[in-house]
Design an enzyme around this catalytic site. Structure first.
Site, short mmCIF file in Angstrom:
data_model
loop_
_atom_site.label_atom_id
_atom_site.label_comp_id
_atom_site.label_asym_id
_atom_site.label_seq_id
_atom_site.Cartn_x
_atom_site.Cartn_y
_atom_site.Cartn_z
CG ASP A 5 -67.37 -25.70 -96.37
OD1 ASP A 5 -66.81 -26.21 -95.38
OD2 ASP A 5 -66.93 -24.73 -96.97
CE LYS A 9 -60.87 -21.38 -87.59
NZ LYS A 9 -60.38 -20.03 -87.84
CG ASP A 41 -64.78 -36.52 -97.19
OD1 ASP A 41 -65.58 -35.80 -97.80
OD2 ASP A 41 -63.66 -36.14 -96.81
#
Length: 142
Positions: A5, A9, A41
């Site tokens: 992940d 932010k 990616d």
């Protein structure tokens, strides 16, 4: 470590999986010559992971010369390295996107084991290190 992940932010970057502490924990349990493949990616995330693995994640540590725990063995992806393409890699490529990956090899640099011990749920033992391939037992910590 395939497609972790990215935690977009800045205030959430501390939640990223590949942190300086995690790199140190990996170095304490992976034997010299062991491999770590990182892949994503997201170009910015790849740059961040490369910086952390190079050991240059803080200005203080970047200025202090030391042998890194991990050295790059070159850019590659899971599909190229071992022939097993992840579902995310296949999806990104089918959509015309780019996949960034790099293979790292564990060096023989010493890594202090001053971090939390590992708990092996299968054997219900606290481990300080992984067993030798030649050793029949586990390194138990009292």
């Amino acid at each position: 470590m395939l497609h972790p992940d990215p935690w977009w932010k800045k205030r959430h970057h501390k939640r990223r999986l590949l942190t300086a502490q995690f790199v140190k924990q990996l170095a304490s349990v992976v034997r010299p010559g062991g491999e770590l493949l990182v892949q994503t990616d997201v170009k910015e995330l790849m740059d961040s992971m490369q910086a952390v693995l190079s050991g240059a994640h803080t200005a203080e540590e970047a200025a202090r010369p030391s042998q890194p725990w991990w050295v790059s063995a070159g850019a590659t992806t899971a599909g190229e390295h071992c022939g097993a393409t992840s579902s995310r890699e296949a999806y990104v490529r089918s959509e015309g996107g780019s996949v960034y990956g790099e293979l790292y090899i564990r060096t023989d640099a010493a890594c202090a084991l001053d971090m939390p011990r590992l708990y092996c749920a299968a054997s219900h033992l606290w481990l300080q290190e992984l067993p030798d391939r030649d050793s029949p037992g586990l390194a138990r910590v009292q």
